[in-house]
Design a protein around this motif. Structure first.
Motif, PDB file in Angstrom:
ATOM      1  N   ASP A 195       0.840  -1.197   0.000  1.00 55.88           N
ATOM      2  CA  ASP A 195       0.000   0.000   0.000  1.00 55.88           C
ATOM      3  C   ASP A 195       0.873   1.245   0.000  1.00 55.88           C
ATOM      4  OD1 ASP A 195      -2.638   1.096   0.021  1.00 55.88           O
ATOM      5  OD2 ASP A 195      -2.286   1.727   2.090  1.00 55.88           O
ATOM      6  N   LEU A 196       0.523   2.242  -0.836  1.00 54.51           N
ATOM      7  CA  LEU A 196       1.349   3.447  -0.972  1.00 54.51           C
ATOM      8  C   LEU A 196       0.631   4.699  -0.460  1.00 54.51           C
ATOM      9  CD1 LEU A 196       2.866   2.857  -4.533  1.00 54.51           C
ATOM     10  CD2 LEU A 196       3.910   2.348  -2.320  1.00 54.51           C
ATOM     11  N   GLN A 197      -0.485   5.037  -1.088  1.00 57.28           N
ATOM     12  CA  GLN A 197      -1.273   6.224  -0.715  1.00 57.28           C
ATOM     13  C   GLN A 197      -0.423   7.492  -0.724  1.00 57.28           C
ATOM     14  OE1 GLN A 197      -4.482   5.933  -0.694  1.00 57.28           O
ATOM     15  NE2 GLN A 197      -4.283   3.708  -0.932  1.00 57.28           N
ATOM     16  N   THR A 198       0.189   7.744  -1.884  1.00 60.41           N
ATOM     17  CA  THR A 198       1.000   8.951  -2.086  1.00 60.41           C
ATOM     18  C   THR A 198       0.369   9.764  -3.211  1.00 60.41           C
ATOM     19  OG1 THR A 198       3.017   7.784  -1.430  1.00 60.41           O
ATOM     20  CG2 THR A 198       3.275   9.842  -2.648  1.00 60.41           C
ATOM     21  N   THR A 199       0.151  11.067  -2.978  1.00 64.12           N
ATOM     22  CA  THR A 199      -0.501  11.930  -3.960  1.00 64.12           C
ATOM     23  C   THR A 199       0.457  13.022  -4.420  1.00 64.12           C
ATOM     24  OG1 THR A 199      -2.690  11.542  -3.008  1.00 64.12           O
ATOM     25  CG2 THR A 199      -2.448  13.462  -4.426  1.00 64.12           C
ATOM     26  N   ILE A 200       0.468  13.242  -5.735  1.00 65.91           N
ATOM     27  CA  ILE A 200       1.295  14.291  -6.323  1.00 65.91           C
ATOM     28  C   ILE A 200       0.497  14.951  -7.439  1.00 65.91           C
ATOM     29  CG2 ILE A 200       2.378  12.837  -8.069  1.00 65.91           C
ATOM     30  CD1 ILE A 200       5.042  14.274  -7.373  1.00 65.91           C
ATOM     31  N   ASN A 201       0.748  16.237  -7.676  1.00 65.19           N
ATOM     32  CA  ASN A 201       0.020  16.941  -8.724  1.00 65.19           C
ATOM     33  C   ASN A 201       0.895  17.046  -9.967  1.00 65.19           C
ATOM     34  OD1 ASN A 201      -0.820  19.582 -10.269  1.00 65.19           O
ATOM     35  ND2 ASN A 201      -2.579  19.022  -9.010  1.00 65.19           N
ATOM     36  N   TYR A 202       0.395  16.491 -11.060  1.00 64.59           N
ATOM     37  CA  TYR A 202       1.086  16.593 -12.351  1.00 64.59           C
ATOM     38  C   TYR A 202       0.159  17.294 -13.336  1.00 64.59           C
ATOM     39  CZ  TYR A 202       2.589  15.372 -17.041  1.00 64.59           C
ATOM     40  OH  TYR A 202       2.943  15.444 -18.359  1.00 64.59           O
ATOM     41  N   ALA A 203       0.631  18.408 -13.915  1.00 69.53           N
ATOM     42  CA  ALA A 203      -0.117  19.158 -14.931  1.00 69.53           C
ATOM     43  C   ALA A 203      -1.533  19.473 -14.477  1.00 69.53           C
ATOM     44  CB  ALA A 203      -0.145  18.381 -16.241  1.00 69.53           C
ATOM     45  N   GLY A 204      -1.680  19.832 -13.196  1.00 68.39           N
ATOM     46  CA  GLY A 204      -2.988  20.214 -12.678  1.00 68.39           C
ATOM     47  C   GLY A 204      -3.877  19.048 -12.299  1.00 68.39           C
ATOM     48  N   THR A 205      -3.362  17.829 -12.366  1.00 67.43           N
ATOM     49  CA  THR A 205      -4.137  16.633 -12.021  1.00 67.43           C
ATOM     50  C   THR A 205      -3.523  15.969 -10.801  1.00 67.43           C
ATOM     51  OG1 THR A 205      -4.757  16.270 -14.327  1.00 67.43           O
ATOM     52  CG2 THR A 205      -4.956  14.398 -12.845  1.00 67.43           C
ATOM     53  N   ASP A 206      -4.336  15.711  -9.787  1.00 63.86           N
ATOM     54  CA  ASP A 206      -3.866  14.980  -8.626  1.00 63.86           C
ATOM     55  C   ASP A 206      -3.782  13.498  -8.974  1.00 63.86           C
ATOM     56  OD1 ASP A 206      -3.540  17.130  -7.015  1.00 63.86           O
ATOM     57  OD2 ASP A 206      -5.297  16.788  -5.759  1.00 63.86           O
ATOM     58  N   ILE A 207      -2.579  12.930  -8.863  1.00 68.61           N
ATOM     59  CA  ILE A 207      -2.369  11.507  -9.135  1.00 68.61           C
ATOM     60  C   ILE A 207      -1.995  10.836  -7.820  1.00 68.61           C
ATOM     61  CG2 ILE A 207      -0.981   9.810 -10.377  1.00 68.61           C
ATOM     62  CD1 ILE A 207      -0.673  11.797 -12.609  1.00 68.61           C
ATOM     63  N   THR A 208      -2.859   9.914  -7.378  1.00 68.09           N
ATOM     64  CA  THR A 208      -2.628   9.188  -6.133  1.00 68.09           C
ATOM     65  C   THR A 208      -2.123   7.787  -6.446  1.00 68.09           C
ATOM     66  OG1 THR A 208      -4.359  10.412  -4.974  1.00 68.09           O
ATOM     67  CG2 THR A 208      -3.680   8.309  -4.018  1.00 68.09           C
ATOM     68  N   LEU A 209      -0.935   7.463  -5.954  1.00 65.53           N
ATOM     69  CA  LEU A 209      -0.399   6.110  -6.093  1.00 65.53           C
ATOM     70  C   LEU A 209      -1.027   5.262  -4.989  1.00 65.53           C
ATOM     71  CD1 LEU A 209       1.609   7.948  -7.634  1.00 65.53           C
ATOM     72  CD2 LEU A 209       3.433   6.444  -6.871  1.00 65.53           C
ATOM     73  N   GLN A 210      -1.972   4.393  -5.366  1.00 59.67           N
ATOM     74  CA  GLN A 210      -2.718   3.639  -4.366  1.00 59.67           C
ATOM     75  C   GLN A 210      -1.904   2.469  -3.816  1.00 59.67           C
ATOM     76  OE1 GLN A 210      -6.169   2.888  -6.927  1.00 59.67           O
ATOM     77  NE2 GLN A 210      -7.352   4.320  -5.675  1.00 59.67           N
ATOM     78  N   ASN A 211      -1.334   1.653  -4.709  1.00 61.13           N
ATOM     79  CA  ASN A 211      -0.511   0.543  -4.264  1.00 61.13           C
ATOM     80  C   ASN A 211       0.402   0.104  -5.396  1.00 61.13           C
ATOM     81  OD1 ASN A 211      -1.817  -1.701  -5.846  1.00 61.13           O
ATOM     82  ND2 ASN A 211      -3.576  -1.127  -4.579  1.00 61.13           N
ATOM     83  N   VAL A 212       1.394  -0.718  -5.059  1.00 64.12           N
ATOM     84  CA  VAL A 212       2.303  -1.279  -6.046  1.00 64.12           C
ATOM     85  C   VAL A 212       2.293  -2.789  -5.885  1.00 64.12           C
ATOM     86  CG1 VAL A 212       4.296  -0.988  -4.522  1.00 64.12           C
ATOM     87  CG2 VAL A 212       4.644  -1.275  -6.983  1.00 64.12           C
ATOM     88  N   GLN A 213       2.292  -3.519  -7.015  1.00 65.93           N
ATOM     89  CA  GLN A 213       2.283  -4.978  -7.006  1.00 65.93           C
ATOM     90  C   GLN A 213       3.480  -5.506  -7.790  1.00 65.93           C
ATOM     91  OE1 GLN A 213      -1.658  -5.813  -8.640  1.00 65.93           O
ATOM     92  NE2 GLN A 213      -2.419  -6.228  -6.574  1.00 65.93           N
ATOM     93  N   GLN A 214       3.987  -6.657  -7.345  1.00 66.26           N
ATOM     94  CA  GLN A 214       5.065  -7.333  -8.052  1.00 66.26           C
ATOM     95  C   GLN A 214       4.727  -8.810  -8.213  1.00 66.26           C
ATOM     96  OE1 GLN A 214       8.697  -5.821  -5.757  1.00 66.26           O
ATOM     97  NE2 GLN A 214       9.475  -5.879  -7.867  1.00 66.26           N
ATOM     98  N   ALA A 215       5.098  -9.362  -9.380  1.00 64.01           N
ATOM     99  CA  ALA A 215       4.889 -10.777  -9.678  1.00 64.01           C
ATOM    100  C   ALA A 215       5.789 -11.132 -10.853  1.00 64.01           C
ATOM    101  CB  ALA A 215       3.432 -11.073 -10.003  1.00 64.01           C
ATOM    102  N   ASN A 216       5.940 -12.420 -11.080  1.00 59.26           N
ATOM    103  CA  ASN A 216       6.696 -12.840 -12.269  1.00 59.26           C
ATOM    104  C   ASN A 216       5.956 -12.494 -13.550  1.00 59.26           C
ATOM    105  OD1 ASN A 216       8.890 -13.869 -10.877  1.00 59.26           O
ATOM    106  ND2 ASN A 216       7.986 -15.899 -10.668  1.00 59.26           N
ATOM    107  N   ASN A 217       4.621 -12.521 -13.489  1.00 62.73           N
ATOM    108  CA  ASN A 217       3.811 -12.201 -14.666  1.00 62.73           C
ATOM    109  C   ASN A 217       2.457 -11.688 -14.216  1.00 62.73           C
ATOM    110  OD1 ASN A 217       2.775 -14.604 -13.645  1.00 62.73           O
ATOM    111  ND2 ASN A 217       2.232 -15.417 -15.642  1.00 62.73           N
ATOM    112  N   PHE A 218       1.760 -11.022 -15.148  1.00 62.00           N
ATOM    113  CA  PHE A 218       0.376 -10.602 -14.949  1.00 62.00           C
ATOM    114  C   PHE A 218      -0.424 -11.121 -16.146  1.00 62.00           C
ATOM    115  CE2 PHE A 218       2.317  -6.939 -12.503  1.00 62.00           C
ATOM    116  CZ  PHE A 218       1.892  -7.394 -11.257  1.00 62.00           C
ATOM    117  N   LEU A 219      -1.284 -12.113 -15.905  1.00 63.11           N
ATOM    118  CA  LEU A 219      -2.004 -12.734 -17.014  1.00 63.11           C
ATOM    119  C   LEU A 219      -2.949 -11.766 -17.717  1.00 63.11           C
ATOM    120  CD1 LEU A 219      -2.883 -16.303 -15.682  1.00 63.11           C
ATOM    121  CD2 LEU A 219      -1.045 -15.602 -17.214  1.00 63.11           C
TER     122      LEU A 219
END
Length: 396
Positions: A143-167
């Motif tokens: 879980d991340l929950q980090t918010t940053i404003n890019y070009a006037g848009t709030d972008i919230t990084l909700q979470n990050v996932q890792q795996a060998n593959n994503f089907l």
């Protein structure tokens, strides 16, 4: 007593049948005398004699050349051969050993067709049976929950996932994938579009930058609208997410680096405002700089590479008994930041000030270097106008 019909031609030995008048091989008349007499009486002397003369008296060598004698075969295979001898060339049947057989090319094409058919069948059938079908590897989520404003848009990084593959990723790798779930909210007044293939990258330990592999969306957001997107990158599974940085911004824009860690510190990219409340005189007017604000985007536009936006707000007084025409702020307003001196990108400072006006509002926006904190406002035309320049120093 009637003479017996010969079973074989007296000349060539070919087998005959009772109703046969001439030998099918050499053409010899083979009718018994009593049968020949009967034919003679039925057809007339002239016709019978012509048949006998034309066939019986034809030179033997001619018939032998055209129809050479063959040994007698009691299994009647010679009759089949005789039929072929008298048949047209196009319909004659050759010996079984000479009939057409498929060549090497034909056999190869047949084998290839069978392989293709088998391959197609296996491609569709085996997955239905669960054979050879890729399986989803174990997915770890942070879980991340980090918010940053890019070009006037709030972008919230909700979470990050890792795996060998994503089907569910049509471009997935099998040796390591990283996925960032983000939520976008347009904070501006105008629609905006986020082109993630251009603006989203990850930075690996050692400085290697990896481009976006797949995005579920390139959202166009109306003012106030919110959407969600998944961003996939091919990253070796051995590199942990907390060592990776998400980089937002095109190569010609002010780029922002966000560590993929819970509640990452991104305060350096936040909008900052300070109160200044310093006054400078120019053209008999008093310019009070009330506030200075820095930000990485303005009106839905990300700042250019290496730059940020600086907004100065003013309260302007005219102490004179007469109105003053100061002219365009684009002509006499500048900000010196480090080694650069820049004119406004935007300005809404009045051109004319009425007599005894107090607290006239105004503002101006400048592009200044990101790494400069100490700056100076200059009030003076570039070619000099006879008035002493006004200056205000400030730090932000």
């Amino acid at each position: 007593m009637a003479q017996a019909f010969p079973r074989n031609c007296p000349r060539c030995g070919a087998e005959t049948i009772p109703s046969q008048r001439f030998c099918g091989r050499c053409g010899l008349s083979i009718l018994p005398p009593d049968r020949a007499q009967q034919v003679f009486s039925q057809r007339g002397p002239r016709e019978a004699s012509e048949d006998s003369f034309s066939l019986a008296h034809q030179p033997p060598s001619t018939f032998q050349e055209r129809y050479p004698a063959r040994p007698l075969n009691r299994d009647h295979s010679d009759l089949t051969q005789q039929e072929d001898d008298f048949a047209p060339p196009s319909s004659r049947r050759g010996p079984p050993s000479q009939r057409r057989r498929p060549g090497l090319i034909g056999i190869a094409l047949l084998v290839l067709a069978l392989v293709i058919i088998l391959g197609v069948a296996l491609y569709f059938v085996l997955p239905l049976l669960g054979i050879g079908k890729a399986s989803q590897s174990t997915i770890s989520t942070t879980d991340l929950q980090t918010t940053i404003n890019y070009a006037g848009t709030d972008i919230t990084l909700q979470n990050v996932q890792q795996a060998n593959n994503f089907l569910d990723d049509p471009m997935t790798h099998s040796d390591g994938m990283l996925r960032v779930h983000v939520q976008e909210t347009n904070k501006g007044k105008n629609p905006t579009t986020l082109l993630y293939p251009n603006i989203a990258h990850v930075l690996l330990p050692g400085g290697k930058e990896v481009s976006l592999l797949y995005a579920t969306n390139n959202p166009t957001l109306a003012a106030g609208e919110t959407q969600t997107t998944s961003l996939d990158f091919a990253v070796p599974a051995s590199i942990k997410a907390n060592k990776i940085i998400l980089r937002l911004g095109a190569t010609n824009e002010a780029r922002m680096d966000i560590p993929l860690q819970p509640h990452a510190d991104v305060s350096k990219y936040a909008t900052k405002s300070i109160d200044i409340n310093k006054t400078a005189s120019y053209f008999s007017l008093n310019y009070q700089v009330t506030q200075a604000t820095t930000q990485w985007s303005l009106d839905g536009q990300q700042a250019p590479k290496g730059m940020r936006y600086l907004t100065l707000t003013f309260k302007i007084d005219n102490p004179l008994l007469q109105s003053v025409i100061a002219g365009s702020p684009f002509d006499y307003m500048q900000v010196k930041a480090g080694t650069q001196t820049v004119s406004p990108q935007q300005a809404n400072v009045p051109i004319t000030f009425a007599s005894h006006v107090q607290g006239q509002d105004g503002s101006a926006v400048f592009l200044v270097p990101q790494d400069t904190t100490t700056m100076t406002l200059l009030l003076s035309t570039k070619d000099g106008d006879g008035f002493d320049p006004g200056t205000v120093n400030f730090t932000i």
